[in-house]
Design an enzyme around this catalytic site. Structure first.
Site, PDB file in Angstrom:
ATOM      1  N   HIS A  10       0.838  -1.198   0.000  1.00 30.49           N
ATOM      2  CA  HIS A  10       0.000   0.000   0.000  1.00 30.49           C
ATOM      3  C   HIS A  10       0.879   1.256   0.000  1.00 30.49           C
ATOM      4  O   HIS A  10       2.086   1.189   0.220  1.00 30.49           O
ATOM      5  CB  HIS A  10      -0.835   0.058   1.283  1.00 30.49           C
ATOM      6  CG  HIS A  10      -1.713  -1.120   1.494  1.00 30.49           C
ATOM      7  ND1 HIS A  10      -3.037  -1.131   1.127  1.00 30.49           N
ATOM      8  CD2 HIS A  10      -1.474  -2.337   2.061  1.00 30.49           C
ATOM      9  CE1 HIS A  10      -3.571  -2.295   1.443  1.00 30.49           C
ATOM     10  NE2 HIS A  10      -2.645  -3.046   2.011  1.00 30.49           N
ATOM     11  N   TYR A  39      -2.064  -1.412   8.995  1.00 34.92           N
ATOM     12  CA  TYR A  39      -0.888  -1.981   8.340  1.00 34.92           C
ATOM     13  C   TYR A  39       0.019  -2.625   9.378  1.00 34.92           C
ATOM     14  O   TYR A  39       0.172  -2.122  10.491  1.00 34.92           O
ATOM     15  CB  TYR A  39      -0.081  -0.900   7.614  1.00 34.92           C
ATOM     16  CG  TYR A  39      -0.876  -0.047   6.680  1.00 34.92           C
ATOM     17  CD1 TYR A  39      -1.537  -0.602   5.597  1.00 34.92           C
ATOM     18  CD2 TYR A  39      -0.967   1.323   6.873  1.00 34.92           C
ATOM     19  CE1 TYR A  39      -2.277   0.189   4.723  1.00 34.92           C
ATOM     20  CE2 TYR A  39      -1.693   2.121   6.017  1.00 34.92           C
ATOM     21  CZ  TYR A  39      -2.349   1.549   4.940  1.00 34.92           C
ATOM     22  OH  TYR A  39      -3.074   2.338   4.097  1.00 34.92           O
ATOM     23  N   HIS A 115      -2.343  -3.248  -3.567  1.00 35.41           N
ATOM     24  CA  HIS A 115      -3.721  -3.049  -3.123  1.00 35.41           C
ATOM     25  C   HIS A 115      -4.660  -2.881  -4.322  1.00 35.41           C
ATOM     26  O   HIS A 115      -5.810  -3.323  -4.297  1.00 35.41           O
ATOM     27  CB  HIS A 115      -3.772  -1.831  -2.204  1.00 35.41           C
ATOM     28  CG  HIS A 115      -5.089  -1.621  -1.529  1.00 35.41           C
ATOM     29  ND1 HIS A 115      -5.457  -0.411  -1.029  1.00 35.41           N
ATOM     30  CD2 HIS A 115      -6.126  -2.454  -1.275  1.00 35.41           C
ATOM     31  CE1 HIS A 115      -6.668  -0.501  -0.487  1.00 35.41           C
ATOM     32  NE2 HIS A 115      -7.098  -1.733  -0.625  1.00 35.41           N
ATOM     33  N   LYS A 121      -8.481   1.287  -6.787  1.00 36.28           N
ATOM     34  CA  LYS A 121      -7.614   2.355  -6.280  1.00 36.28           C
ATOM     35  C   LYS A 121      -6.299   2.311  -7.040  1.00 36.28           C
ATOM     36  O   LYS A 121      -5.929   1.269  -7.577  1.00 36.28           O
ATOM     37  CB  LYS A 121      -7.315   2.139  -4.793  1.00 36.28           C
ATOM     38  CG  LYS A 121      -8.539   2.148  -3.915  1.00 36.28           C
ATOM     39  CD  LYS A 121      -8.172   1.884  -2.482  1.00 36.28           C
ATOM     40  CE  LYS A 121      -9.435   1.956  -1.641  1.00 36.28           C
ATOM     41  NZ  LYS A 121      -9.240   2.630  -0.412  1.00 36.28           N
ATOM     42  N   CYS A 123      -3.481   2.794  -5.454  1.00 31.38           N
ATOM     43  CA  CYS A 123      -2.578   2.303  -4.414  1.00 31.38           C
ATOM     44  C   CYS A 123      -1.998   0.936  -4.774  1.00 31.38           C
ATOM     45  O   CYS A 123      -2.765   0.035  -5.091  1.00 31.38           O
ATOM     46  CB  CYS A 123      -3.361   2.222  -3.101  1.00 31.38           C
ATOM     47  SG  CYS A 123      -2.480   1.519  -1.707  1.00 31.38           S
TER      48      CYS A 123
END
Length: 133
Positions: A10, A39, A115, A121, A123
């Site tokens: 991420h 995380y 991710h 996304k 990310c």
């Protein structure tokens, strides 16, 4: 111990050069209703790998994949206008490569993903499959 079969990368979605602490991410995640930082590890701008959520606990970083994964996040991921961008510093690039190798030594059956493979996304704002075999 949890069975780990995925390592998910991420970014913090913060502008290049802005340092972010574990405490700040923890506050963001608590404000979203998590019970702390989601995380397991965060890589700072200088390449320092910081410990987040305890590895023995399921993460809160990728819906549907938290129970059996490790979440690794680097600080950055946006340019000055807050558009998605690979803003990793050279130190972060090196640290991420080394740390993922270390995790794969510990969990040899784990696959590595961005991710963005599981959510709509940008990310982590780089192609994980191109960089991490």
């Amino acid at each position: 111990m949890r069975k780990i079969n995925e390592i998910i990368i991420h970014c913090t979605a913060t502008p290049a050069g802005r340092n972010v602490s574990i405490g700040e991410i923890d506050r963001w995640h608590r404000a979203r209703g998590f019970n702390g930082i989601g995380y397991h590890f965060v890589i700072a701008l200088d390449g320092t790998v910081m410990k987040g959520r305890d590895i023995t606990l399921a993460g809160a970083h990728c819906k549907g994949h938290n129970a059996n994964s490790i979440g690794v996040c680097y600080v950055g991921g946006c340019d000055a206008s807050m558009s998605p961008a690979d803003t990793r510093t050279p130190a972060q690039r090196t640290a991420l490569q080394r740390f993922i190798r270390h995790l794969r030594d510990l969990y040899p059956e784990a696959t590595v993903h961005g991710h963005n493979e599981y959510a709509a996304k940008a990310c982590p704002c780089f192609n994980v499959r191109d960089e991490i075999p």
